[in-house]
Design a protein around this motif. Structure first.
Motif, PDB file in Angstrom:
ATOM      1  N   LYS A 179       0.830  -1.206   0.000  1.00  0.00           N
ATOM      2  CA  LYS A 179       0.000   0.000   0.000  1.00  0.00           C
ATOM      3  C   LYS A 179       0.865   1.257   0.000  1.00  0.00           C
ATOM      4  O   LYS A 179       0.620   2.198  -0.755  1.00  0.00           O
ATOM      5  CB  LYS A 179      -0.911  -0.034   1.227  1.00  0.00           C
ATOM      6  CG  LYS A 179      -1.968   1.009   1.270  1.00  0.00           C
ATOM      7  CD  LYS A 179      -2.838   0.797   2.497  1.00  0.00           C
ATOM      8  CE  LYS A 179      -3.944   1.815   2.564  1.00  0.00           C
ATOM      9  NZ  LYS A 179      -4.766   1.642   3.768  1.00  0.00           N
ATOM     10  N   GLU A 180       1.906   1.267   0.852  1.00  0.00           N
ATOM     11  CA  GLU A 180       2.807   2.415   0.910  1.00  0.00           C
ATOM     12  C   GLU A 180       3.605   2.563  -0.381  1.00  0.00           C
ATOM     13  O   GLU A 180       3.815   3.678  -0.862  1.00  0.00           O
ATOM     14  CB  GLU A 180       3.757   2.281   2.097  1.00  0.00           C
ATOM     15  CG  GLU A 180       3.089   2.460   3.437  1.00  0.00           C
ATOM     16  CD  GLU A 180       4.014   2.194   4.601  1.00  0.00           C
ATOM     17  OE1 GLU A 180       3.834   2.835   5.641  1.00  0.00           O
ATOM     18  OE2 GLU A 180       4.920   1.338   4.474  1.00  0.00           O
ATOM     19  N   LEU A 181       4.031   1.426  -0.951  1.00  0.00           N
ATOM     20  CA  LEU A 181       4.788   1.471  -2.206  1.00  0.00           C
ATOM     21  C   LEU A 181       3.953   2.053  -3.340  1.00  0.00           C
ATOM     22  O   LEU A 181       4.432   2.885  -4.116  1.00  0.00           O
ATOM     23  CB  LEU A 181       5.279   0.074  -2.591  1.00  0.00           C
ATOM     24  CG  LEU A 181       6.497  -0.446  -1.846  1.00  0.00           C
ATOM     25  CD1 LEU A 181       6.760  -1.899  -2.200  1.00  0.00           C
ATOM     26  CD2 LEU A 181       7.712   0.397  -2.145  1.00  0.00           C
ATOM     27  N   GLU A 182       2.695   1.631  -3.436  1.00  0.00           N
ATOM     28  CA  GLU A 182       1.819   2.143  -4.493  1.00  0.00           C
ATOM     29  C   GLU A 182       1.577   3.642  -4.322  1.00  0.00           C
ATOM     30  O   GLU A 182       1.613   4.402  -5.290  1.00  0.00           O
ATOM     31  CB  GLU A 182       0.489   1.395  -4.487  1.00  0.00           C
ATOM     32  CG  GLU A 182       0.601  -0.036  -4.961  1.00  0.00           C
ATOM     33  CD  GLU A 182      -0.657  -0.851  -4.721  1.00  0.00           C
ATOM     34  OE1 GLU A 182      -1.645  -0.315  -4.165  1.00  0.00           O
ATOM     35  OE2 GLU A 182      -0.643  -2.039  -5.088  1.00  0.00           O
ATOM     36  N   LYS A 183       1.369   4.064  -3.097  1.00  0.00           N
ATOM     37  CA  LYS A 183       1.137   5.477  -2.812  1.00  0.00           C
ATOM     38  C   LYS A 183       2.371   6.310  -3.167  1.00  0.00           C
ATOM     39  O   LYS A 183       2.259   7.360  -3.810  1.00  0.00           O
ATOM     40  CB  LYS A 183       0.789   5.654  -1.328  1.00  0.00           C
ATOM     41  CG  LYS A 183       0.435   7.058  -0.928  1.00  0.00           C
ATOM     42  CD  LYS A 183       0.070   7.107   0.545  1.00  0.00           C
ATOM     43  CE  LYS A 183      -0.211   8.524   0.988  1.00  0.00           C
ATOM     44  NZ  LYS A 183      -0.494   8.600   2.422  1.00  0.00           N
ATOM     45  N   LEU A 184       3.542   5.832  -2.764  1.00  0.00           N
ATOM     46  CA  LEU A 184       4.783   6.541  -3.068  1.00  0.00           C
ATOM     47  C   LEU A 184       5.062   6.590  -4.566  1.00  0.00           C
ATOM     48  O   LEU A 184       5.514   7.615  -5.080  1.00  0.00           O
ATOM     49  CB  LEU A 184       5.960   5.872  -2.362  1.00  0.00           C
ATOM     50  CG  LEU A 184       6.327   6.380  -0.995  1.00  0.00           C
ATOM     51  CD1 LEU A 184       7.417   5.521  -0.384  1.00  0.00           C
ATOM     52  CD2 LEU A 184       6.770   7.811  -1.029  1.00  0.00           C
ATOM     53  N   GLU A 185       4.793   5.490  -5.259  1.00  0.00           N
ATOM     54  CA  GLU A 185       5.083   5.445  -6.694  1.00  0.00           C
ATOM     55  C   GLU A 185       4.214   6.432  -7.464  1.00  0.00           C
ATOM     56  O   GLU A 185       4.694   7.133  -8.355  1.00  0.00           O
ATOM     57  CB  GLU A 185       4.885   4.031  -7.240  1.00  0.00           C
ATOM     58  CG  GLU A 185       5.411   3.859  -8.639  1.00  0.00           C
ATOM     59  CD  GLU A 185       5.508   2.411  -9.067  1.00  0.00           C
ATOM     60  OE1 GLU A 185       6.181   2.164 -10.074  1.00  0.00           O
ATOM     61  OE2 GLU A 185       4.920   1.548  -8.406  1.00  0.00           O
ATOM     62  N   THR A 186       2.941   6.521  -7.116  1.00  0.00           N
ATOM     63  CA  THR A 186       2.072   7.469  -7.814  1.00  0.00           C
ATOM     64  C   THR A 186       2.460   8.913  -7.507  1.00  0.00           C
ATOM     65  O   THR A 186       2.460   9.759  -8.390  1.00  0.00           O
ATOM     66  CB  THR A 186       0.588   7.244  -7.451  1.00  0.00           C
ATOM     67  OG1 THR A 186       0.435   7.327  -6.032  1.00  0.00           O
ATOM     68  CG2 THR A 186       0.102   5.906  -7.949  1.00  0.00           C
ATOM     69  N   LYS A 187       2.802   9.188  -6.240  1.00  0.00           N
ATOM     70  CA  LYS A 187       3.167  10.558  -5.874  1.00  0.00           C
ATOM     71  C   LYS A 187       4.529  10.957  -6.438  1.00  0.00           C
ATOM     72  O   LYS A 187       4.743  12.110  -6.799  1.00  0.00           O
ATOM     73  CB  LYS A 187       3.164  10.734  -4.361  1.00  0.00           C
ATOM     74  CG  LYS A 187       1.769  10.812  -3.792  1.00  0.00           C
ATOM     75  CD  LYS A 187       1.805  11.319  -2.390  1.00  0.00           C
ATOM     76  CE  LYS A 187       0.387  11.527  -1.891  1.00  0.00           C
ATOM     77  NZ  LYS A 187       0.356  12.143  -0.577  1.00  0.00           N
ATOM     78  N   SER A 188       5.469  10.017  -6.528  1.00  0.00           N
ATOM     79  CA  SER A 188       6.805  10.358  -7.019  1.00  0.00           C
ATOM     80  C   SER A 188       6.813  10.635  -8.519  1.00  0.00           C
ATOM     81  O   SER A 188       7.750  11.247  -9.030  1.00  0.00           O
ATOM     82  CB  SER A 188       7.799   9.243  -6.696  1.00  0.00           C
ATOM     83  OG  SER A 188       7.509   8.087  -7.438  1.00  0.00           O
TER      84      SER A 188
END
Length: 155
Positions: free
Chosen positions: A92-101
């Motif tokens: 969940k954190e990885l997906e959130k970070l990838e979209t924001k980055s």
């Protein structure tokens, strides 16, 4: 019952340039995949985060350009000083970070490395936006004002 190990030496290595060059939006604490000699070098505080940055490869988060000095006591099985090291976060954190980055101007920066009470090396990363020159000047003025107030309070 097994006795719990207490780590006397507190390891807390910070990336001081990061807070000056970036405005932090979000911070995360993650684990790292390390080799045996790397964790021993971290416990000796032989690590540099100044040029390190995080990047996504095949849906996983890696830290690049983080320098961990070779362990002095290891003979043949030493690690490479600079290599990609995998960071451990939830999906969940990885997906959130990838979209924001992927947004313009946002990047993922390693802020500090520490060893928790269980003896595991953890990294604090931040999603940040680069500061402009006037933002940096404003931060320096605030820092000077705080220093002056502390001096006046001591007198």
């Amino acid at each position: 019952m097994a006795k719990s190990k207490k780590f006397e030496k507190i390891i807390n290595i910070k990336n001081k340039k990061a807070s000056f060059q970036f405005e932090f939006i979000d911070t995360y604490t993650c684990g790292m995949v390390l080799k045996g000699t790397e964790i021993k070098s971290i416990r000796e505080s032989k690590i540099s985060l100044t040029e390190a940055f995080c990047v996504f490869l095949r849906g996983e988060l890696y830290v690049r350009q983080m320098h961990i000095a070779p362990y002095s006591m290891a003979a043949n099985y030493n690690h490479a000083a600079i290599r990609d090291r995998k960071l451990l976060l939830s999906k969940k954190e990885l997906e959130k970070l990838e979209t924001k980055s992927q947004e313009k101007g946002l990047s993922i920066i390693p802020v500090r490395i520490f060893i928790n009470d269980r003896g595991l090396a953890k990294m604090e990363i931040a999603l940040g936006r680069g500061k402009k020159l006037h933002d940096k000047r404003h931060d320096l003025k605030e820092k000077d004002a705080k220093r002056e107030l502390q001096r006046m309070a001591l007198d």
